[in-house]
Enzyme design. Structure first.
Site, mmCIF file in Angstrom:
data_model
loop_
_atom_site.group_PDB
_atom_site.id
_atom_site.type_symbol
_atom_site.label_atom_id
_atom_site.label_comp_id
_atom_site.label_asym_id
_atom_site.label_seq_id
_atom_site.Cartn_x
_atom_site.Cartn_y
_atom_site.Cartn_z
ATOM 1 C CE LYS A 22 38.920 32.114 42.590
ATOM 2 N NZ LYS A 22 38.964 33.590 42.612
ATOM 3 C CG ASN A 23 35.490 34.158 44.918
ATOM 4 O OD1 ASN A 23 36.752 34.090 44.358
ATOM 5 N ND2 ASN A 23 34.585 34.758 44.075
ATOM 6 C CB CYS A 121 42.246 41.997 35.696
ATOM 7 S SG CYS A 121 40.657 42.043 35.746
ATOM 8 N NE ARG A 126 37.525 42.403 38.723
ATOM 9 C CZ ARG A 126 37.756 41.364 39.021
ATOM 10 N NH1 ARG A 126 38.303 40.255 38.281
ATOM 11 N NH2 ARG A 126 37.151 40.623 40.244
ATOM 12 N N PRO A 127 37.843 49.043 39.171
ATOM 13 C CG PRO A 127 36.427 50.557 39.333
ATOM 14 C CD PRO A 127 36.599 49.480 38.646
ATOM 15 C CG ASP A 311 32.661 34.708 39.584
ATOM 16 O OD1 ASP A 311 33.177 35.376 38.771
ATOM 17 O OD2 ASP A 311 33.054 34.738 40.885
ATOM 18 N NE ARG A 403 43.914 33.405 39.129
ATOM 19 C CZ ARG A 403 42.970 34.359 38.977
ATOM 20 N NH1 ARG A 403 43.034 35.083 37.779
ATOM 21 N NH2 ARG A 403 42.223 34.895 39.889
#
Ligand code: UD1
Length: 424
Positions: A22-23, A121, A126-127, A311, A403
């Site tokens: 996915k990433n 999130c 998470r900037p 992850d 997801r």
């Protein structure tokens, strides 16, 4: 909302095909914005995030066509002949932070981009400051207005020397995609080195980009006037592979992960080896099984690649709940990424949180319970715990799983797991 019911205690045995990452797929899809010819991507996973990004790209003018859909994943063509629109609206960006990856390509190809700020999130603030500073270094004017990033470079981007103060996967990808069409040379230092970025680099090179240092922390790019179409196969998902390796470990099973690549596993293979697993390369992928009795406690700290990935933090913690001894799991990438802890505790785990570290004391068995998924990786850690637990576990809010895990129930049931989706 769908739920997943698992009756635990069955060792997983068999083979699991690993999907495309996915990433890697997400930045590769946004790279299609850089060329006016089709980019054909093979081995795409069937995931909600891929569909969300395809919607966003369609809005910008990218035509996507399915070319094949088989066992080796989907093959889609993304054709950005004309970019009709340069705004990525809030409604789509809030569903998926990775939408910020259209920023670099839109600026590079069209000289302007308006992208909604992703907002908070579940796993912290998470900037996106590193993304914005990189675009400014390429000569773009960047403003924040009405919840949107508005970036303009009417005379095009120019090559830049960027030294990232902090390692960021997404900011490295945005910078790389901007650099390939910027005028002159760019040097990107302290770049993230995740295999998914190397995959993006290889795809951009196939499209005609001139990049040195792919897969390293220093990327040197000679800008070109235009990129052309290409065909590229998405790299295997090392996070999915790691998750199923842990599924084999936690159930005391024996699983071959088809298409998984040991060379992309970094510290994961090392950690699992120390925890007492036998991990062997096979002609088709990787075989994982317990070498001895119980899994041993190991200390784990998340780090940028090749360190242990954030992850897989929730998944390794699930494994450690039943280890022999104890384990300290430290999260150094994201704040607030321990939402799985109270849920694992409901299943009988012994975990104490101290700031960014979790002290896990191994228990003999977990017990099934109703639990709730809170984010993608937390959800899969509950699946793993459920596979090992005595009795029944019902996980609610499983849309998070869709997801990131293509065909999760089918892949696990084929190896003997008693897992089923309850549709409401
Ligand atoms: C990517 C992955 C995600 C993974 C993460 C870390 C994708 C689509 N997502 O996310 O699954 O968990 O890498 O491996 O590939 N940061 C800033 N400013 C910025 C950007 C990031 O301070 O402008 C911080 C983040 O808050 C975090 C750290 O940098 O603490 C790393 O984040 P980053 O590598 O950027 O993660 P993502 O690219 O969002």
């Amino acid at each position: 909302m769908d739920r997943i019911r698992i009756r635990g205690g069955r060792p997983l045995k068999g083979t699991i095909a690993i999907s495309g990452a996915k990433n890697a797929a997400l930045p590769l899809m946004t790279a299609s914005l850089l060329a006016d010819e089709p980019l054909v991507l093979e081995h795409l996973p069937a995931l909600a995030d891929i569909t969300t990004l395809a919607h966003l790209l369609a809005l910008l003018g990218v035509e996507s066509t399915e070319i094949a859909n088989g066992e080796a994943g989907r093959t889609l063509s993304f054709h950005a002949r004309h970019i009709a629109e340069t705004t990525a609206p809030y409604d789509l960006v809030r569903k998926m932070r990775a939408s910020i990856l259209v920023l670099g390509p839109l600026l590079a190809r069209r000289g302007s981009a308006r992208v909604s700020l992703p907002g908070g999130c579940a796993i912290g603030t998470r900037p996106v400051d590193l993304h914005l500073k990189a675009m400014q270094a390429f000569g773009a004017e960047v403003e924040l207005a009405g919840g949107y990033v508005e970036a303009r470079a009417p005379r095009g981007l120019r090559g830049a020397h960027i030294v990232f103060p902090k390692i960021s996967v997404g900011a490295t990808e945005n910078a790389l995609m901007a650099a390939v069409l910027a005028r002159g040379e760019s040097l990107i230092e302290n770049a993230a080195r995740e295999p998914e970025i190397a995959d993006l680099g290889r795809c951009l090179a196939a499209m005609g980009a001139r990049i040195e240092g792919i897969g390293t922390e220093t990327l040197r790019v000679q800008g070109v006037d235009r990129l052309h179409g290409a065909r590229h196969s998405v790299v295997a998902d090392r996070i999915e592979a790691g998750s199923y390796a842990i599924a084999a470990a936690i159930t005391g099973g024996d699983v071959e992960l088809i298409g998984a690549r040991l060379d992309l596993m970094g510290a994961v293979a090392e950690m699992l080896g120390e925890a007492g697993l036998a991990i062997d390369e096979t002609p088709r992928g990787i075989r994982v099984r317990r070498a001895g009795g119980r899994v041993l406690g190991v200390d784990v700290m998340t780090e940028p690649f090749p360190g242990f990935p954030t992850d897989l933090q929730a998944q390794i913690m699930a494994l450690m709940t039943t280890c022999e001894g104890a384990s300290m799991v430290t999260e150094s990438i994201f704040e607030n990424r321990f939402m799985h802890v109270p849920e694992l505790v409901r299943m009988g785990a012994s975990i104490n949180l101290h700031g960014a570290s979790a002290m896990v004391r191994g228990v003999k068995t977990l017990k099934g319970a109703p639990v709730m998924a809170t984010d993608l990786r937390a959800s899969v850690s509950l699946v793993l715990a459920g596979l090992a637990a005595e009795g029944e576990t019902v996980i609610s809010r499983v849309y998070h799983l869709d997801r990131g895990y293509d065909g999760l129930e089918a892949k696990l049931s084929a190896c003997g797991a008693d897992i089923e989706r309850l549709r409401d």
